[in-house]
Design an enzyme around this catalytic site. Structure first.
Site, PDB file in Angstrom:
ATOM      1  N   HIS A 276      38.432  42.024  49.185  1.00 27.39           N
ATOM      2  CA  HIS A 276      39.526  42.640  49.036  1.00 27.39           C
ATOM      3  C   HIS A 276      40.479  43.032  50.383  1.00 27.39           C
ATOM      4  CE1 HIS A 276      38.977  47.014  50.435  1.00 27.39           C
ATOM      5  NE2 HIS A 276      37.567  46.536  50.409  1.00 27.39           N
ATOM      6  N   CYS A 277      41.636  43.200  50.259  1.00 26.11           N
ATOM      7  CA  CYS A 277      42.541  43.559  51.245  1.00 26.11           C
ATOM      8  C   CYS A 277      42.791  45.217  51.040  1.00 26.11           C
ATOM      9  CB  CYS A 277      43.644  42.633  51.668  1.00 26.11           C
ATOM     10  SG  CYS A 277      44.867  42.734  50.175  1.00 26.11           S
ATOM     11  N   MET A 278      44.234  45.631  51.448  1.00 21.46           N
ATOM     12  CA  MET A 278      44.540  46.896  51.495  1.00 21.46           C
ATOM     13  C   MET A 278      45.076  47.428  49.964  1.00 21.46           C
ATOM     14  SD  MET A 278      46.662  47.569  55.035  1.00 21.46           S
ATOM     15  CE  MET A 278      47.147  49.255  54.745  1.00 21.46           C
TER      16      MET A 278
ATOM     17  N   ARG B 152      44.861  44.541  47.189  1.00 21.03           N
ATOM     18  CA  ARG B 152      44.481  43.432  46.451  1.00 21.03           C
ATOM     19  C   ARG B 152      43.065  42.914  46.082  1.00 21.03           C
ATOM     20  NH1 ARG B 152      49.513  39.168  47.131  1.00 21.03           N
ATOM     21  NH2 ARG B 152      51.142  40.810  47.715  1.00 21.03           N
TER      22      ARG B 152
END
Length: 614
Positions: free
Chosen positions: A26-28, A30
């Site tokens: 995951h990113c910030m 998504r």
């Protein structure tokens, strides 16, 4: 409080379950899935899950957009599934053709997204030192122990960036993390820095020249050296006997990779970085009043395609030297603020209660956290006209930023709470200019969105939907010769549950797929195992030949149709080898599903036919 466990479970089921997931990270905002078969998830269904903002498919990843709480959902997802992000290399998709630019951007994104927390924290610590340190308030001396320690804390993620990038790159590529970090740490080892910073020429083994340069805060050299290490590791693993792998394998990997990296790849990385920075500088210096409004106005679409990752390395290099960024961060300030203003404009104008409940939190998220996905995918993009207003306001802000030469001095997601990143170390009006641009963009975007947003009640939308419901009867017979069975009898629970739509399955007796209606081929997968068809009257049909046949990489299949190609009922679309599929251990059960059944209404299976409407 949101039920993160429930969200995680619904998302996992919707993407095909643990069995269909190669990896997830995951990113910030998504969840980033790498799926074995991207034909299984139904985009519209996932988007309707409470807590999910939208879906984006790019760079070989199936991205489920959650927003600020993505970290909590990710933890629950890992706990439920037992999956891990330790290896995001795509074994299941290794044979799929990927656009080279898309692959590069995906690699950069995979290397950089896990580091943003450290980079943002370091950047804001430096900003706080400017505010409360010796430059402004004189709270602490630049020679005090506290200042030195806090300054080092702010500098640390940038100085050791090559090592941090090596760690994330190794996880992205699936190679040894610690050897990768070791090779990249060589670039910033104190004695090496002194050696490559001296005037005397440097030679490896007395004959191979070593190019002088500074690699602290660099990104691309570490990415290139880790990419090399991956293939060196594969080569060394093949040539070393099993009894020696524990000691000989790591030794050979290090002594092969390090010299090539320090002599060739590291200088090449510096050259690439300098070229990127030069190109950006030329664009900006030629006509900042033109470059900035175009860049800021198009930023939402740049972010949607993932192209913004191409600018991140140059942005971080600029923050290191000359110490500020004039392109990416100022443009994102305009874009993020515009998305916030547009969302509030929709919330004030619309009479749709559901939309208002989405728009207000989305506007707050973009305003205070710089997270625009809820606004982008939940408000402005679906309504279209507010997106136009947001782009116009962002472009106006970009025009002002280009004229006044707005600079950002720290890396953080631009928003109201992080606007301190525009405070210049030497003072001046830069911060005031950033606040003015922020206010202009927010107000203009809110006003334009308010004017452009149609005032439509939920009841009116339902009324329109009812009047456009399908009343024509359409019958779809099996596109494959064989025995028709109920969808519930399919061995794959994702198909059997009806999650992807309504229809039936076929046990083929002949390996040919014929067109069941006049229509267009919307998609055909590289592995040729699945077809997405659309009839001329709006029926969307998925034909998935066999189960788990994505892993056969197209070998038993032969296609007679291409994406976007029109066909007539009865045309031969695909051939497949039934015996080869069975020998590979795959089931030949072939689901035939109407994927937009919810939109069409009145979809049923009668006498081995899919009946729609009537």
């Amino acid at each position: 409080m949101a039920d993160y466990k429930s969200i995680a479970k619904e998302v996992l089921d919707a993407v095909g379950g643990k069995e269909n997931v190669t990896s997830v990270t995951h990113c910030m905002t998504r969840l980033r899935f790498v799926l074995k078969d991207q034909s299984i998830p139904k985009k519209e269904q996932i988007s309707k899950i409470k807590g999910v903002v939208g879906v984006n498919i790019t760079g070989g990843q199936y991205q489920v957009i959650i927003g600020n709480s993505v970290g909590n959902v990710y933890k629950e997802l890992i706990a439920i599934s037992g999956l891990s992000d330790s290896n995001t290399s795509v074994e299941g998709n290794s044979d799929k053709k990927t656009n080279p630019l898309t692959a590069v951007i995906d690699f950069i994104a995979g290397c950089m997204t896990p580091l943003f927390t450290a980079i943002i924290a370091g950047g804001l610590i430096k900003v706080l030192l400017v505010i409360f340190g010796p430059t402004l308030l004189g709270v602490m001396s630049s020679t005090s122990d506290t200042y030195i320690l806090m300054n080092a804390l702010g500098d640390a993620p940038f100085y050791f960036l090559p090592v941090l990038v090596a760690i994330t790159a190794s996880k992205k590529l699936g190679c040894n993390t610690y050897l990768s970090a070791m090779v990249s740490a060589l670039l910033i080892y104190p004695d090496v820095i002194n050696l490559l910073g001296s005037d005397a020429p440097t030679y490896l083994f007395g004959v191979i020249p070593v190019v002088h340069g500074s690699y602290s805060s660099s990104i691309i050299p570490a990415m290139l050296s880790t990419l090399l290490l991956k293939y060196v590791e594969i080569f060394v693993d093949k040539i070393t006997p099993d009894w020696s792998k524990n000691f000989l394998k790591p030794l050979l990997i290090a002594v092969i990779t390090a010299p090539i990296s320090i002599c060739l790849l590291a200088p090449l990385g510096l050259i690439i970085g300098n070229v990127l920075q030069s190109i950006i500088n030329c664009m900006y210096n030629f006509a900042p009043w033109l470059a900035m409004p175009i860049f800021a106005g198009l930023m939402p679409f740049i972010v949607m395609t993932g192209m913004h990752w191409a600018f991140v390395p140059a942005c971080l290099l600029a923050l290191s030297s000359p110490g500020y960024d004039v392109l990416l961060i100022p443009a994102m300030l305009c874009s993020n603020t515009a998305q916030s203003g547009a969302s509030f404009g929709v919330a004030f104008k619309t009479k749709d209660k559901d939309m208002r409940q989405i728009a207000i939190p989305a506007g707050i998220s973009a305003l205070l956290a710089g997270v625009t996905e809820p606004a982008l995918y939940g408000v402005t993009l679906p309504l279209k006209k507010p997106m136009i207003g947001a782009c116009i306001a962002s472009a106006v802000g970009g025009l002002i930023a280009g004229i006044v030469n707005l600079k950002a001095y720290a890396f953080a997601t631009p928003c109201l709470t992080a606007v301190v990143q525009f405070i210049a170390p030497d003072g001046g009006s830069n911060f005031i200019l950033a606040l003015i641009i922020f206010a202009v963009v927010f107000v203009l975007s809110l006003v334009l969105s308010f004017i452009l947003t149609p005032s439509v009640k939920t009841e009116e939308v339902e009324e329109i939907t009812e009047t456009t419901a399908n009343t024509d009867k359409t019958e779809i017979v099996s596109p494959i010769k064989g025995d028709v069975i109920p969808l519930a009898d399919v061995e794959d629970k994702t198909f059997a549950s009806g999650m992807l739509g309504k229809g039936f399955a076929v046990i083929p007796t002949e390996g040919k797929v014929y067109a069941p209606f006049d229509g267009t081929c919307r998609s055909i997968f590289d592995t040729l195992h699945a077809l997405g068809l659309a009839s001329d009257n709006g029926v969307e049909l998925l034909i998935h030949v066999g189960l788990e046949t994505v892993n056969l990489n197209g070998k038993p299949f032969k296609s007679y149709i291409k994406s976007d190609e029109h066909f007539k009922k009865g045309d031969l679309l695909l051939e497949f080898d039934i015996d080869a599929i069975k020998e590979a251990g795959c089931s030949i059960q072939t689901p035939v599903i109407v994927t937009n059944a919810d939109e069409l209404g009145n979809v049923s299976v009668e006498n081995n036919k899919i009946v729609i409407g009537g």
